[in-house]
Design a protein around this motif. Structure first.
Motif, PDB file in Angstrom:
ATOM      1  N   ARG A  63      42.296  35.509  25.388  1.00  0.00           N
ATOM      2  CA  ARG A  63      41.833  36.608  26.235  1.00  0.00           C
ATOM      3  C   ARG A  63      41.775  37.920  25.476  1.00  0.00           C
ATOM      4  NH1 ARG A  63      41.389  34.448  31.001  1.00  0.00           N
ATOM      5  NH2 ARG A  63      41.023  36.403  32.108  1.00  0.00           N
ATOM      6  N   VAL A  64      42.643  38.097  24.507  1.00  0.00           N
ATOM      7  CA  VAL A  64      42.600  39.265  23.619  1.00  0.00           C
ATOM      8  C   VAL A  64      42.784  38.738  22.209  1.00  0.00           C
ATOM      9  CG1 VAL A  64      43.607  41.482  23.004  1.00  0.00           C
ATOM     10  CG2 VAL A  64      43.544  40.773  25.395  1.00  0.00           C
ATOM     11  N   ARG A 116      47.927  41.363  30.906  1.00  0.00           N
ATOM     12  CA  ARG A 116      48.562  41.377  32.229  1.00  0.00           C
ATOM     13  C   ARG A 116      47.761  40.673  33.301  1.00  0.00           C
ATOM     14  NH1 ARG A 116      53.052  44.259  31.590  1.00  0.00           N
ATOM     15  NH2 ARG A 116      53.080  45.930  30.044  1.00  0.00           N
ATOM     16  N   ASP A 117      46.522  40.257  33.009  1.00  0.00           N
ATOM     17  CA  ASP A 117      45.785  39.520  34.036  1.00  0.00           C
ATOM     18  C   ASP A 117      46.303  38.094  34.195  1.00  0.00           C
ATOM     19  OD1 ASP A 117      44.716  38.424  31.734  1.00  0.00           O
ATOM     20  OD2 ASP A 117      42.720  39.251  32.009  1.00  0.00           O
ATOM     21  N   LEU A 118      47.333  37.715  33.415  1.00  0.00           N
ATOM     22  CA  LEU A 118      48.003  36.423  33.583  1.00  0.00           C
ATOM     23  C   LEU A 118      49.163  36.505  34.572  1.00  0.00           C
ATOM     24  CD1 LEU A 118      48.211  35.309  29.821  1.00  0.00           C
ATOM     25  CD2 LEU A 118      46.384  34.851  31.472  1.00  0.00           C
ATOM     26  N   VAL A 119      49.320  37.653  35.225  1.00  0.00           N
ATOM     27  CA  VAL A 119      50.496  37.952  36.031  1.00  0.00           C
ATOM     28  C   VAL A 119      50.760  36.901  37.122  1.00  0.00           C
ATOM     29  CG1 VAL A 119      49.218  39.408  37.669  1.00  0.00           C
ATOM     30  CG2 VAL A 119      51.652  39.818  37.283  1.00  0.00           C
ATOM     31  N   SER A 154      39.432  36.007  45.030  1.00  0.00           N
ATOM     32  CA  SER A 154      40.315  36.318  43.912  1.00  0.00           C
ATOM     33  C   SER A 154      39.900  37.645  43.299  1.00  0.00           C
ATOM     34  CB  SER A 154      40.235  35.222  42.839  1.00  0.00           C
ATOM     35  OG  SER A 154      40.708  33.998  43.333  1.00  0.00           O
ATOM     36  N   GLN A 155      40.881  38.402  42.809  1.00  0.00           N
ATOM     37  CA  GLN A 155      40.552  39.659  42.154  1.00  0.00           C
ATOM     38  C   GLN A 155      39.929  39.373  40.791  1.00  0.00           C
ATOM     39  OE1 GLN A 155      43.799  42.410  41.942  1.00  0.00           O
ATOM     40  NE2 GLN A 155      44.248  42.282  44.126  1.00  0.00           N
ATOM     41  N   PRO A 156      38.896  40.113  40.414  1.00  0.00           N
ATOM     42  CA  PRO A 156      38.256  39.897  39.109  1.00  0.00           C
ATOM     43  C   PRO A 156      39.252  40.005  37.970  1.00  0.00           C
ATOM     44  CG  PRO A 156      36.962  41.395  40.472  1.00  0.00           C
ATOM     45  CD  PRO A 156      38.269  41.185  41.184  1.00  0.00           C
ATOM     46  N   GLY A 157      39.153  39.076  37.027  1.00  0.00           N
ATOM     47  CA  GLY A 157      40.012  39.119  35.848  1.00  0.00           C
ATOM     48  C   GLY A 157      41.359  38.462  36.028  1.00  0.00           C
ATOM     49  N   ARG A 158      41.673  37.940  37.223  1.00  0.00           N
ATOM     50  CA  ARG A 158      42.951  37.270  37.456  1.00  0.00           C
ATOM     51  C   ARG A 158      42.686  35.798  37.737  1.00  0.00           C
ATOM     52  NH1 ARG A 158      46.362  40.918  41.599  1.00  0.00           N
ATOM     53  NH2 ARG A 158      47.517  38.954  41.710  1.00  0.00           N
TER      54      ARG A 158
END
Length: 291
Positions: free
Chosen positions: A102-103, A234-237, A266-270
């Motif tokens: 992801r990064v 943090r989108d893996l929260v 679902s929220q984008p990016g999560r």
């Protein structure tokens, strides 16, 4: 005084959908008076399973080693017993995991970054316990040149600290030792590797979650997410929900809901907000929880 032992790990091919290569580093934090207690208990475990005295407990045993040929039941039992002994000794753990998929930072840069995040959690745990500590790391691979470079970079943590945490409780520069002579470093290998495997969705990590969970350090609100296990980015929260059953994530004193909600979206990016990313077990399954 607390003695902190750290080691690194990783997973190149996670089973969970949406994850890329994982890079990780973890710590096991021992009360000083339990260091020798743990060593004696591990020596007893070694005798029980008939493991040669010169062989190391490793998550990935070397080919041809006694442990590699001991069989799955022996290895699974050994891992569980090591974690049980750690719990009896009051050990606390912290693991930091970075998803390079992801990064896509350079692996060396990512390794140094997550070491600084782990250092922050070590300092915070020592402050909570009102204790001082010494950090011992496994000797880095790559030979003496890489070892010297790693020590120089690690020195900055113990002299300058990080953006958020100053070196108040770790009383000396990080030192290294060969893990084959230090059973506590072998525990750090197990905790870091097993936690990383669980995040990756691998069965041999997931089956240890209930033993890893009571060891993990917690924040002021009793949550492991961000404290005993820190996932980046943090989108893996939402994985804190699937791994530990936590429904809130706290950052800077503010809680936010994680995991499935009443909202159908679902929220984008999560990617893990509504599903744990693991293969569906059967035709009637829609959501599979690891916790």
């Amino acid at each position: 005084m607390r003695l902190i032992f750290i080691d690194d790990s990783g997973q190149r091919s996670p089973r969970r959908k949406h994850l890329g290569e994982l890079v990780s580093v973890g710590a096991v934090i021992f009360p000083e008076n339990q260091v020798a207690v743990y060593s004696r208990a591990i020596d007893h475990l070694r005798s029980e399973i008939g493991m040669p005295s010169g062989e190391e407990f490793k998550w990935k045993p070397s080919r041809g080693s006694w442990l590699a040929g001991a069989g799955g039941d022996v290895v699974k039992g050994m891992r569980r017993r090591m974690l049980e002994i750690a719990g009896q000794c009051g050990v606390r753990t912290a693991v930091v995991i970075w998803d390079r998929g992801r990064v896509d930072w350079d692996k060396e840069f990512a390794a140094n970054a997550i070491l600084s995040y782990l250092y922050e959690r070590i300092e915070m745990e020592l402050k909570t316990a009102e204790e001082r500590g010494v950090v011992i790391a496994d000797v880095p691979g790559g030979g003496s040149k890489d070892h010297t470079k790693w020590l120089a970079e690690a020195l900055d943590l113990t002299t300058v600290g990080t953006t958020y945490v100053k070196p108040d409780c770790v009383v000396m520069p990080i030192v290294t030792a060969p893990s084959d002579h230090v059973p506590h470093l072998q525990l750090a290998d197990l905790v870091c590797a097993a936690t990383t495997a669980a995040v990756a969705g691998l069965p041999h990590g997931l089956e240890l979650i209930e033993l890893l969970k009571p060891l993990a350090r917690r924040n002021t609100y009793g949550r492991i997410g961000g404290a005993g296990l820190a996932l980046f980015p943090r989108d893996l929260v939402d994985l804190y929900f699937w791994l530990f059953g936590e429904s809130e994530y706290y950052k800077q004193g503010r809680g936010s809901p994680i995991g499935p909600t009443d909202s159908p979206f679902s929220q984008p990016g999560r990617p893990f907000q509504r599903h744990d990313g693991l293969p569906v077990a059967g035709p009637d399954s829609t959501v599979s929880a690891s916790h």
